[in-house]
Motif scaffolding. Structure first.
Motif, PDB file in Angstrom:
ATOM      1  N   SER A  53       6.435 -12.581   7.150  1.00  0.00           N
ATOM      2  CA  SER A  53       5.120 -12.334   7.749  1.00  0.00           C
ATOM      3  C   SER A  53       5.234 -11.326   8.889  1.00  0.00           C
ATOM      4  N   LEU A  54       6.281 -11.428   9.679  1.00  0.00           N
ATOM      5  CA  LEU A  54       6.484 -10.461  10.766  1.00  0.00           C
ATOM      6  C   LEU A  54       6.741  -9.064  10.211  1.00  0.00           C
ATOM      7  N   LEU A  55       7.489  -8.983   9.109  1.00  0.00           N
ATOM      8  CA  LEU A  55       7.703  -7.680   8.474  1.00  0.00           C
ATOM      9  C   LEU A  55       6.386  -7.112   7.950  1.00  0.00           C
ATOM     10  N   ASP A  56       5.554  -7.980   7.362  1.00  0.00           N
ATOM     11  CA  ASP A  56       4.235  -7.541   6.893  1.00  0.00           C
ATOM     12  C   ASP A  56       3.396  -7.020   8.055  1.00  0.00           C
ATOM     13  N   LEU A  57       3.448  -7.705   9.190  1.00  0.00           N
ATOM     14  CA  LEU A  57       2.694  -7.265  10.361  1.00  0.00           C
ATOM     15  C   LEU A  57       3.167  -5.892  10.812  1.00  0.00           C
ATOM     16  N   GLY A  62       2.092  -0.158  11.074  1.00  0.00           N
ATOM     17  CA  GLY A  62       2.582   1.176  10.748  1.00  0.00           C
ATOM     18  C   GLY A  62       1.703   1.912   9.747  1.00  0.00           C
ATOM     19  N   GLY A  63       0.658   1.261   9.271  1.00  0.00           N
ATOM     20  CA  GLY A  63      -0.270   1.904   8.350  1.00  0.00           C
ATOM     21  C   GLY A  63       0.078   1.753   6.882  1.00  0.00           C
ATOM     22  N   ASP A  64       1.052   0.920   6.560  1.00  0.00           N
ATOM     23  CA  ASP A  64       1.441   0.719   5.164  1.00  0.00           C
ATOM     24  C   ASP A  64       0.673  -0.443   4.549  1.00  0.00           C
TER      25      ASP A  64
END
Length: 82
Positions: A53-57, A62-64
């Motif tokens: 979830s932190l990576l998704d955030l 970052g706009g991805d």
């Protein structure tokens, strides 16, 4: 607290369901694979989920994209009911 139709009505709202939460719960349940894991197994799954979830955030900030775009048929259904 008084509950009125305006509090629970989804009329004219963009998000009509809690599908995001349902999807999250289904994904987590598929990952765990058992009904009642022991505490440490559950804790490990929870830690991995938090990291993802932190990576998704970070990706969102970052706009991805973190999810696939909605299918055309779903967009058409949503447009039809709005």
């Amino acid at each position: 607290m008084r509950v009125t139709p305006a509090k629970f009505s989804v009329y004219d709202r963009a998000w009509r369901t809690n599908n995001d939460l349902e999807s999250y719960n289904a994904q987590f349940n598929r990952r765990v694979k058992v009904q009642h894991p022991n505490f440490w197994v559950f804790h490990g799954y929870l830690q991995r989920t938090v990291k993802e979830s932190l990576l998704d955030l970070e990706r969102v900030l970052g706009g991805d994209l973190t999810i696939r775009p909605r299918k055309r048929t779903l967009k058409e259904k949503e447009k039809r009911i709005s």
